[in-house]
Motif scaffolding. Sequence first.
Motif, PDB file in Angstrom:
ATOM      1  N   VAL A  74       0.663  -1.351   0.035  1.00 31.69           N
ATOM      2  CA  VAL A  74      -0.483  -0.001  -0.005  1.00 31.69           C
ATOM      3  C   VAL A  74       0.960   1.061  -0.255  1.00 31.69           C
ATOM      4  N   LEU A  75       2.121   0.993   0.569  1.00 34.37           N
ATOM      5  CA  LEU A  75       2.746   2.291   0.972  1.00 34.37           C
ATOM      6  C   LEU A  75       3.073   3.028  -0.644  1.00 34.37           C
ATOM      7  N   SER A  76       3.741   1.453  -1.245  1.00 35.05           N
ATOM      8  CA  SER A  76       4.324   2.345  -2.803  1.00 35.05           C
ATOM      9  C   SER A  76       3.389   2.639  -3.847  1.00 35.05           C
ATOM     10  N   LEU A  77       2.510   2.537  -3.312  1.00 37.68           N
ATOM     11  CA  LEU A  77       1.041   2.841  -4.633  1.00 37.68           C
ATOM     12  C   LEU A  77       1.108   4.095  -4.929  1.00 37.68           C
ATOM     13  N   PRO A  78       1.222   5.147  -4.269  1.00 38.22           N
ATOM     14  CA  PRO A  78       0.788   6.939  -4.342  1.00 38.22           C
ATOM     15  C   PRO A  78       2.632   6.803  -5.958  1.00 38.22           C
ATOM     16  N   LEU A  79       3.316   5.885  -6.079  1.00 45.34           N
ATOM     17  CA  LEU A  79       3.797   5.603  -6.633  1.00 45.34           C
ATOM     18  C   LEU A  79       4.342   5.176  -8.521  1.00 45.34           C
ATOM     19  N   ARG A  80       3.032   3.775  -7.884  1.00 43.62           N
ATOM     20  CA  ARG A  80       2.519   3.137  -9.108  1.00 43.62           C
ATOM     21  C   ARG A  80       1.482   3.953  -9.530  1.00 43.62           C
ATOM     22  N   ILE A  81       0.411   5.011  -8.938  1.00 47.86           N
ATOM     23  CA  ILE A  81      -0.554   5.945  -9.634  1.00 47.86           C
ATOM     24  C   ILE A  81       0.268   7.063 -10.766  1.00 47.86           C
ATOM     25  N   PHE A  82       1.086   7.850  -9.944  1.00 47.07           N
ATOM     26  CA  PHE A  82       1.877   9.089 -10.445  1.00 47.07           C
ATOM     27  C   PHE A  82       2.535   8.396 -11.566  1.00 47.07           C
ATOM     28  N   TYR A  83       2.622   7.142 -11.803  1.00 51.17           N
ATOM     29  CA  TYR A  83       3.758   6.774 -13.006  1.00 51.17           C
ATOM     30  C   TYR A  83       2.979   6.361 -13.794  1.00 51.17           C
ATOM     31  N   TYR A  84       1.345   5.549 -13.186  1.00 49.85           N
ATOM     32  CA  TYR A  84       1.000   5.492 -14.914  1.00 49.85           C
ATOM     33  C   TYR A  84      -0.233   6.788 -15.119  1.00 49.85           C
ATOM     34  N   LEU A  85      -0.164   7.686 -14.622  1.00 53.33           N
ATOM     35  CA  LEU A  85      -0.419   8.785 -14.728  1.00 53.33           C
ATOM     36  C   LEU A  85       0.211   9.256 -15.870  1.00 53.33           C
ATOM     37  N   LYS A  87       3.381   8.259 -17.395  1.00 55.12           N
ATOM     38  CA  LYS A  87       4.452   7.772 -17.784  1.00 55.12           C
ATOM     39  C   LYS A  87       5.775   8.359 -17.933  1.00 55.12           C
ATOM     40  N   SER A  88       5.597   8.636 -16.427  1.00 60.24           N
ATOM     41  CA  SER A  88       7.172   8.829 -17.050  1.00 60.24           C
ATOM     42  C   SER A  88       8.033   8.460 -15.136  1.00 60.24           C
ATOM     43  N   TRP A  89       9.506   7.795 -14.485  1.00 61.75           N
ATOM     44  CA  TRP A  89       9.831   7.458 -13.555  1.00 61.75           C
ATOM     45  C   TRP A  89      10.727   8.650 -13.320  1.00 61.75           C
ATOM     46  N   PRO A  90      10.531   9.388 -12.736  1.00 62.15           N
ATOM     47  CA  PRO A  90      11.544   9.929 -12.346  1.00 62.15           C
ATOM     48  C   PRO A  90      12.291   9.999 -10.678  1.00 62.15           C
ATOM     49  N   PHE A  91      11.782   8.794 -10.262  1.00 66.39           N
ATOM     50  CA  PHE A  91      12.598   8.406  -8.941  1.00 66.39           C
ATOM     51  C   PHE A  91      13.564   7.024  -8.664  1.00 66.39           C
ATOM     52  N   GLY A  92      14.511   6.864 -10.130  1.00 65.83           N
ATOM     53  CA  GLY A  92      15.284   6.454  -9.755  1.00 65.83           C
ATOM     54  C   GLY A  92      15.421   4.922 -10.384  1.00 65.83           C
ATOM     55  N   CYS A  99      10.321  -1.067  -6.340  1.00 70.70           N
ATOM     56  CA  CYS A  99       8.525  -1.433  -5.522  1.00 70.70           C
ATOM     57  C   CYS A  99       7.802  -2.388  -6.531  1.00 70.70           C
ATOM     58  N   PHE A 100       8.513  -2.586  -7.684  1.00 64.05           N
ATOM     59  CA  PHE A 100       8.378  -3.374  -8.608  1.00 64.05           C
ATOM     60  C   PHE A 100       8.434  -5.251  -7.981  1.00 64.05           C
ATOM     61  N   TYR A 101       9.570  -5.244  -7.283  1.00 67.80           N
ATOM     62  CA  TYR A 101       9.636  -6.716  -6.814  1.00 67.80           C
ATOM     63  C   TYR A 101       8.659  -6.285  -5.015  1.00 67.80           C
ATOM     64  N   LEU A 102       8.665  -5.328  -4.855  1.00 66.65           N
ATOM     65  CA  LEU A 102       7.536  -5.824  -3.290  1.00 66.65           C
ATOM     66  C   LEU A 102       6.771  -5.771  -3.914  1.00 66.65           C
ATOM     67  N   GLU A 170      14.916   3.857 -19.433  1.00 61.56           N
ATOM     68  CA  GLU A 170      15.225   4.375 -18.282  1.00 61.56           C
ATOM     69  C   GLU A 170      14.104   5.513 -17.083  1.00 61.56           C
ATOM     70  N   ASN A 171      13.081   6.093 -18.295  1.00 61.87           N
ATOM     71  CA  ASN A 171      11.868   6.563 -17.342  1.00 61.87           C
ATOM     72  C   ASN A 171      10.698   6.248 -17.599  1.00 61.87           C
ATOM     73  N   LYS A 172      11.102   3.705 -17.540  1.00 61.94           N
ATOM     74  CA  LYS A 172       9.981   3.106 -17.823  1.00 61.94           C
ATOM     75  C   LYS A 172      10.318   2.716 -16.625  1.00 61.94           C
ATOM     76  N   CYS A 173       9.572   2.495 -16.259  1.00 67.44           N
ATOM     77  CA  CYS A 173       9.099   1.000 -15.203  1.00 67.44           C
ATOM     78  C   CYS A 173       7.499   0.164 -14.539  1.00 67.44           C
ATOM     79  N   PHE A 174       7.765  -0.886 -13.962  1.00 67.26           N
ATOM     80  CA  PHE A 174       6.880  -1.726 -13.778  1.00 67.26           C
ATOM     81  C   PHE A 174       6.730  -2.326 -14.731  1.00 67.26           C
ATOM     82  N   ALA A 175       5.504  -2.686 -15.256  1.00 66.97           N
ATOM     83  CA  ALA A 175       4.684  -3.434 -16.683  1.00 66.97           C
ATOM     84  C   ALA A 175       5.772  -3.092 -17.822  1.00 66.97           C
ATOM     85  N   ASP A 176       6.314  -1.732 -17.779  1.00 67.67           N
ATOM     86  CA  ASP A 176       6.740  -1.054 -18.986  1.00 67.67           C
ATOM     87  C   ASP A 176       8.112  -1.685 -19.539  1.00 67.67           C
ATOM     88  N   LEU A 177       9.246  -2.343 -18.031  1.00 70.99           N
ATOM     89  CA  LEU A 177      10.736  -2.924 -18.384  1.00 70.99           C
ATOM     90  C   LEU A 177      10.172  -3.437 -19.239  1.00 70.99           C
TER      91      LEU A 177
END
Length: 326
Positions: A74-85, A87-92, A99-102, A170-177
């Motif tokens: 649940v604590l990782s969900l805000p970052l997921r919501i940010f990414y899918y809205l 489509k850019s991952w600025p958090f490294g 977060c993907f592993y979690l 570089e700016n992709k995450c989760f399902a787009d990796l």
Amino acid sequence: MAAQQEMLSGDNVTECKVDEQFINYLYAITYAIILVPGLIGNVLALWVFYAYMKETKRAVIFMINLAIADLLQVLSLPLRIFYYLNKSWPFGRFMCMFCFYLKYVNMYASIVFLVCISVRRFLYLIYPFRFTDRKRMFDVYVSVAGWIVVCVSCLPFPLMRIGNNATSSENKCFADLPLRDIGIANSVLAVTFAELFGFVSPLAVVVYCSWRTVMLLKEPHSASHDLGEKKKALKMILTCAFVFLLCFAPYHLSFPLDFLAKANKIQSCAHRKAIMTLHPVALCLASMNCCLDPVIYYFTTDEFKRRLSRQDIVDCTELEIFSNTL
């Protein structure tokens, strides 16, 4: 002629792509719906179980671990919501992989502890007088072992997403990796291992506990517990089985197909498109366990329901105030 074939090939790739906007909104909306009730429900569960851990006997250690697993996701969900809205991952890259592993750690930890709750409740029903502090410590050891096994077993999920071309993602995450190609033989072996030990075996244990509890209900003269206690145990075990099937069965049915589709091992464009559209829906269902697990605590655990009653909360508050004045 070669240019024409290249153009046709490009059109085919375009046709096989899923509706990315639909998938992005699906993830973002689902995670937004889960966020608040999941956060409140699991924080409240941890407070109740920790405060009254010494008084409860029935699988409370496993419920605490299940709530911790849910809260981590649940604590990782805000970052997921940010990414899918956006489509850019600025958090490294590290935070992305973490977060993907979690996500997978939560899913398989939830499976492990749902099974443990079912087994512990079933054993308590059969051997009600054997529960001691020693048994509680055994539950702690089982929980630690469960976390270690889950954390190690889930490492291949992020490792498989570390692509050879890091700059393109570089700016992709989760399902787009990007997905690493390890060959069809290794892919089948990995998927078979995940399905067998991550879903089929736990499902068999939950089904067995449910069946044996139903059999005990047909033995009214059993000396272990009265009929009411048996019904409570059955309600908890069946609720665990319901959450287990609703959240995790669709994902594990679609997971092998999605793995093969993304590895381009399925040739049919229509089939690949259908699989890669339905799998995100199954993944969203798997995420819903963060909200459904607190329902197990409330509707199947008398202690939890009693602790949340208004009178009990008032009594606790008065007791705390009195203690602070001494």
